[in-house]
Design a protein around this motif. Structure first.
Motif, PDB file in Angstrom:
ATOM      1  N   GLY A  63       0.826  -1.206   0.000  1.00 29.18           N
ATOM      2  CA  GLY A  63       0.000   0.000   0.000  1.00 29.18           C
ATOM      3  C   GLY A  63       0.854   1.247   0.000  1.00 29.18           C
ATOM      4  N   THR A  64       0.209   2.376   0.152  1.00 26.03           N
ATOM      5  CA  THR A  64       0.894   3.656   0.050  1.00 26.03           C
ATOM      6  C   THR A  64       1.885   3.894   1.197  1.00 26.03           C
ATOM      7  OG1 THR A  64       0.540   6.028  -0.181  1.00 26.03           O
ATOM      8  CG2 THR A  64      -0.934   4.864   1.313  1.00 26.03           C
ATOM      9  N   VAL A  65       2.907   4.685   0.900  1.00 26.90           N
ATOM     10  CA  VAL A  65       3.820   5.160   1.945  1.00 26.90           C
ATOM     11  C   VAL A  65       3.420   6.556   2.391  1.00 26.90           C
ATOM     12  CG1 VAL A  65       5.729   3.809   0.993  1.00 26.90           C
ATOM     13  CG2 VAL A  65       5.462   6.198   0.327  1.00 26.90           C
ATOM     14  N   CYS A  66       2.379   7.082   1.776  1.00 24.40           N
ATOM     15  CA  CYS A  66       1.965   8.461   2.053  1.00 24.40           C
ATOM     16  C   CYS A  66       1.252   8.581   3.396  1.00 24.40           C
ATOM     17  CB  CYS A  66       1.052   8.975   0.940  1.00 24.40           C
ATOM     18  SG  CYS A  66       1.844   9.054  -0.669  1.00 24.40           S
ATOM     19  N   ASP A  67       1.380   9.752   3.976  1.00 23.96           N
ATOM     20  CA  ASP A  67       0.693  10.079   5.211  1.00 23.96           C
ATOM     21  C   ASP A  67      -0.758  10.456   4.894  1.00 23.96           C
ATOM     22  OD1 ASP A  67       0.816  11.020   8.174  1.00 23.96           O
ATOM     23  OD2 ASP A  67       0.053  12.771   7.078  1.00 23.96           O
ATOM     24  N   LYS A  68      -1.706   9.812   5.567  1.00 23.33           N
ATOM     25  CA  LYS A  68      -3.119  10.024   5.258  1.00 23.33           C
ATOM     26  C   LYS A  68      -3.532  11.480   5.444  1.00 23.33           C
ATOM     27  CE  LYS A  68      -7.773   8.438   6.462  1.00 23.33           C
ATOM     28  NZ  LYS A  68      -8.573   7.519   7.328  1.00 23.33           N
ATOM     29  N   GLU A  69      -3.096  12.084   6.515  1.00 27.83           N
ATOM     30  CA  GLU A  69      -3.458  13.476   6.779  1.00 27.83           C
ATOM     31  C   GLU A  69      -2.898  14.404   5.699  1.00 27.83           C
ATOM     32  OE1 GLU A  69      -2.778  16.891  10.230  1.00 27.83           O
ATOM     33  OE2 GLU A  69      -2.499  14.772  10.721  1.00 27.83           O
ATOM     34  N   SER A  70      -1.664  14.116   5.267  1.00 27.52           N
ATOM     35  CA  SER A  70      -1.049  14.928   4.227  1.00 27.52           C
ATOM     36  C   SER A  70      -1.789  14.778   2.901  1.00 27.52           C
ATOM     37  CB  SER A  70       0.420  14.536   4.048  1.00 27.52           C
ATOM     38  OG  SER A  70       1.044  15.330   3.073  1.00 27.52           O
TER      39      SER A  70
END
Length: 327
Positions: A276-283
């Protein structure tokens, strides 16, 4: 159209060129006309243009069914300090310098065949950036979406951000150091073992490094030496000045201020963890709010490198963008 003045610190970028795979049905004459669109692909941290090879390569047997985006010239670049592009002076490694490198590269490309530099209509450019390359694509858009864009021989039309947010990432997942003479990391080695050993001593995981031998980021050169596309010194600079700074958020606000957000496409892997993503959900939520009107796609269970694990899905997204731009 006024000329863009490049700084002397600009680094010439190495690139891989993927010529267009032209359909055989339309009349020949239109195919000989200069292309009106080109695509530029940007890799992520500790990577190089080689990451795009499998995505952009089409063998002769499948050329008839090649995706639409392969109807146009494509270039995969090595950012400064990555792949075969020089790092140059580390003190000049800044987000602005990286953007200038790319701007100069694209300007050079459209000044020679198959493009027509005398045309009154500049070719359109779609930039696709993976991971940190997605942040670099945002920086490029922020710089060129305003008044500066009118002075260039091309038009930046769309940017695609593959699995990257604008969060400040000042804590690398693992520590990397380098201690060769002079403070610089020499990417040329006499043997594969020497190269692997140097990267492991710099802090990289042994399995990760050996995987790079397989995928081509560590390879034998014509000079009978071994070359590393990966540079631990560049990694540290990227975390300090690109990933670990507010430049991503600043770029997002600049894009919003220029009302250019409808030209941004976010492609994110669904879920979290290895698939899955490495991105921060809030960001990500912040990006979707601030870049209101941007296109947003989620590719479930794709992992961080969507263009590798879900090539067809990613290709379909790029196809849609190219069809929109080419209309």
């Amino acid at each position: 159209m006024s000329a863009f003045a490049f700084q002397s610190s600009r680094v010439p970028l190495h690139s891989a060129f993927y010529p267009p795979i032209l359909p055989s049905v339309p009349p020949l004459a239109p195919l000989l006309a200069p292309p009106n669109l080109l695509l530029c692909y940007i890799h992520g941290l500790d990577s190089s243009s080689t990451t795009w090879g499998p995505f952009l390569s089409v063998d002769a047997e499948s050329a008839e069914s090649a995706p639409f985006h392969r109807s146009f010239p494509s270039y995969a670049v090595d950012l400064r300090g990555h792949g075969q592009s020089p790092l140059a002076d580390p003190s000049q490694f800044t987000p602005d310098a990286v953007v200038e490198d790319l701007t100069g590269f694209l300007s050079d490309v459209v000044s020679r065949p198959p493009f027509d530099p005398t045309s009154a209509i500049p070719p359109k450019v779609v930039v696709v950036g993976h991971s940190m390359g997605g942040r670099v694509a945002m920086l490029l858009a922020a710089k060129l979406a305003g008044a500066l864009g009118s002075s260039l021989p091309f038009e930046l039309t769309k940017v695609v951000i593959e699995d990257m947010d604008v969060k400040v990432r000042n804590k690398p997942p693992f520590a990397v150091t380098w201690e060769p003479p002079g403070g610089d990391f020499d990417r040329a080695f006499m043997s594969c073992d020497d190269c692997v050993s140097a990267l492991i001593k710099s802090g990289y995981d042994e399995k990760r490094v050996k995987d790079w031998v397989v995928d081509g980021r560590i390879r034998n050169t014509q000079e009978e030496k071994w070359w590393s596309d990966v540079n631990p010194q560049t990694r540290a600079l990227c975390y300090e000045r690109i990933l670990g700074s507010e430049c991503g958020a600043d770029a997002m606000e600049a894009i919003r201020a220029e009302e250019w957000q409808e030209n941004v496409t976010l492609v994110v892997a669904g879920g979290t963890g290895p698939r899955g993503t490495v991105c921060d959900k809030e960001s990500l939520e912040k990006m979707k709010r601030r870049l209101r009107g941007c296109d947003y796609f989620t590719v479930e269970n794709a992992g961080h490198s969507i263009h590798k694990t879900h090539k067809d899905a990613f290709s379909s997204i790029i196809d849609g963008i190219c069809r929109q731009v080419a209309e």
